[in-house]
Design an enzyme around this catalytic site. Structure first.
Site, short mmCIF file in Angstrom:
data_model
loop_
_atom_site.label_atom_id
_atom_site.label_comp_id
_atom_site.label_asym_id
_atom_site.label_seq_id
_atom_site.Cartn_x
_atom_site.Cartn_y
_atom_site.Cartn_z
N HIS A 81 0.81 -1.22 0.00
CA HIS A 81 0.00 0.00 0.00
C HIS A 81 0.85 1.27 0.00
O HIS A 81 0.34 2.35 0.32
CB HIS A 81 -0.96 0.01 1.21
CG HIS A 81 -2.11 -0.96 1.07
ND1 HIS A 81 -2.95 -1.31 2.10
CD2 HIS A 81 -2.55 -1.66 -0.02
CE1 HIS A 81 -3.86 -2.17 1.66
NE2 HIS A 81 -3.63 -2.41 0.39
N CYS A 121 10.04 16.96 -7.32
CA CYS A 121 10.57 15.62 -7.55
C CYS A 121 12.06 15.71 -7.86
O CYS A 121 12.46 16.45 -8.76
CB CYS A 121 9.82 15.00 -8.72
SG CYS A 121 10.62 13.52 -9.38
N GLY A 130 -2.55 -9.17 12.42
CA GLY A 130 -3.01 -7.81 12.72
C GLY A 130 -3.74 -7.11 11.60
O GLY A 130 -3.56 -5.92 11.39
N SER A 141 -7.74 -6.71 9.71
CA SER A 141 -9.17 -6.99 9.86
C SER A 141 -9.72 -7.81 8.70
O SER A 141 -10.83 -8.33 8.77
CB SER A 141 -9.95 -5.68 9.96
OG SER A 141 -9.76 -4.91 8.79
N ASN A 190 -4.34 -12.40 15.49
CA ASN A 190 -5.06 -11.12 15.52
C ASN A 190 -5.72 -10.96 16.88
O ASN A 190 -5.94 -11.93 17.59
CB ASN A 190 -6.13 -11.11 14.41
CG ASN A 190 -6.42 -9.73 13.89
OD1 ASN A 190 -5.51 -8.93 13.70
ND2 ASN A 190 -7.68 -9.43 13.64
P1 OAD Z 1 -7.63 -2.43 10.44
O1 OAD Z 1 -7.65 -1.23 11.33
O2 OAD Z 1 -8.78 -2.63 9.53
O3 OAD Z 1 -7.52 -3.76 11.31
C1 OAD Z 1 -6.54 -3.90 12.31
C2 OAD Z 1 -6.71 -5.27 12.95
O4 OAD Z 1 -5.68 -5.41 13.91
C3 OAD Z 1 -8.04 -5.47 13.67
O5 OAD Z 1 -8.61 -6.71 13.26
C4 OAD Z 1 -7.65 -5.52 15.14
O6 OAD Z 1 -8.44 -6.42 15.89
C5 OAD Z 1 -6.21 -5.99 15.07
N1 OAD Z 1 -5.37 -5.54 16.20
C6 OAD Z 1 -5.42 -4.39 16.89
N2 OAD Z 1 -4.46 -4.35 17.82
C7 OAD Z 1 -3.77 -5.52 17.71
C8 OAD Z 1 -2.66 -6.08 18.41
N3 OAD Z 1 -2.04 -5.44 19.40
N4 OAD Z 1 -2.23 -7.29 18.02
C9 OAD Z 1 -2.85 -7.98 17.02
N5 OAD Z 1 -3.90 -7.50 16.34
C10 OAD Z 1 -4.35 -6.28 16.68
O7 OAD Z 1 -6.25 -2.37 9.65
P2 OAD Z 1 -5.82 -3.16 8.32
O8 OAD Z 1 -6.46 -4.50 8.28
O9 OAD Z 1 -4.35 -3.08 8.23
O10 OAD Z 1 -5.44 0.79 3.34
O11 OAD Z 1 -6.45 -2.26 7.21
C11 OAD Z 1 -6.23 -2.62 5.86
C12 OAD Z 1 -6.19 -1.39 5.01
O12 OAD Z 1 -7.35 -0.60 5.26
C13 OAD Z 1 -5.05 -0.44 5.34
O13 OAD Z 1 -3.82 -0.82 4.75
C14 OAD Z 1 -5.53 0.84 4.79
C15 OAD Z 1 -6.96 0.79 5.29
O14 OAD Z 1 -7.90 1.48 4.58
C16 OAD Z 1 -5.18 1.91 2.67
O15 OAD Z 1 -5.09 2.99 3.19
C17 OAD Z 1 -5.03 1.69 1.19
#
Ligand code: OAD
Length: 244
Positions: free
Chosen positions: A109, A136, A175, A177, A201
């Site tokens: 990303h 740039c 980690g 969602s 997670n």
């Molecule tokens: P999310 O905020 O959607 O999910 C984070 C996950 O981490 C959740 O399922 C939490 O339960 C879990 N979590 C939180 N604290 C934790 C810990 N200490 N240990 C383990 N797990 C933990 O974030 P992403 O899945 O990364 O994209 O989101 C995916 C994409 O959505 C991002 O890259 C971003 C966003 O929109 C762009 O900006 C293109």
């Protein structure tokens, strides 16, 4: 028991949560205070470039106050020690995997510490504020936008990721969602090609049912324990149990 040679690991915001980097969808998540359409789309940047630049400038500045946690460090240790293929694919735009020392790393990303030229499309390292309008360094003609893959844009290096998924024996998701594609679909690709799948997670992800095993807890505790297990086995055999 299954022989494990090739590993693909996917990380998301949860792995950096214990370092103090906000996740996207938690109660204090980044998207709570912002509409995605206002800060994370090409259209938002066309409408309000300064607002979007400042949103990412603020997040870039915050990187100076955070450090890799035991989960980042454990994955770097695994990278250094693992003799088979390994690819760490992160959705995160922070530099905590880099600072921990991971080498076989791909930022699908984009990265906060990179700028994307609006004219020539080259990517360049950026440390300060893009809202100040640095040009740039390649073409010296144009301003740069954040080198972040926004909604509606294609993530980086999908061919390389698909190829690694097709050859991996173990897919590990940490980690995330599982709410955002294409990353959310990696577990199904990996299974399709015959890999074992493990999720770590805080709570079950949207795609939890596709994992052979789900370990619930903090990445800072689960990941070092898993890395210890897989490295201390001394062989390339892994005891990730097939629970489904
Ligand atoms: P999310 O905020 O959607 O999910 C984070 C996950 O981490 C959740 O399922 C939490 O339960 C879990 N979590 C939180 N604290 C934790 C810990 N200490 N240990 C383990 N797990 C933990 O974030 P992403 O899945 O990364 O994209 O989101 C995916 C994409 O959505 C991002 O890259 C971003 C966003 O929109 C762009 O900006 C293109």
């Amino acid at each position: 028991m299954r022989e494990i040679n090739n590993i693909v690991i996917l990380t998301g915001a949860g792995i950096s949560a214990e370092s103090g980097v906000a996740t996207f969808r938690g109660p204090d998540g980044l998207w709570k205070g912002h509409r995605v359409e206002d800060v994370a789309t090409p259209e938002a940047f066309q409408r309000h470039p300064i607002l979007v630049q400042k949103f990412y400038d603020e997040r870039r500045a915050k990187l100076q106050g955070v450090q890799p946690n035991p989960a980042h460090l454990a994955l770097a240790q695994l990278d250094a020690a693992w003799g088979g293929d390994l690819l760490l694919v992160t959705q995160n735009v922070d530099d905590l995997h880099n600072r921990a020392g991971s080498k076989r790393l791909l930022h699908m990303h984009g990265e906060l510490l990179s700028g994307l030229c609006l004219a020539c499309g080259e990517r360049s390292p950026v440390a300060g504020n893009l809202s100040d309008g640095p040009v740039c360094p390649h073409c010296r003609q144009s301003a740069m936008r954040p080198d972040i893959v926004w909604f509606g844009e294609m993530p980086y290096q999908m061919d390389r990721i698909e190829s690694a998924l097709s050859q991996c024996d173990l897919f590990v998701s940490i980690g995330t969602s599982g709410a955002v594609y294409p990353a959310a679909g990696f577990v199904r690709s990996a299974r399709h090609y015959g890999a074992l799948t493990l999720e770590m997670n805080l709570d079950p992800s949207d795609g939890s049912l596709y994992f052979n095993e789900s370990r619930m807890g903090k990445a800072g505790e689960l990941v070092p324990a898993w890395v210890d297990d897989i490295l201390s086995s001394g062989t390339r055999f892994c005891d990730v149990m097939l629970k489904r």
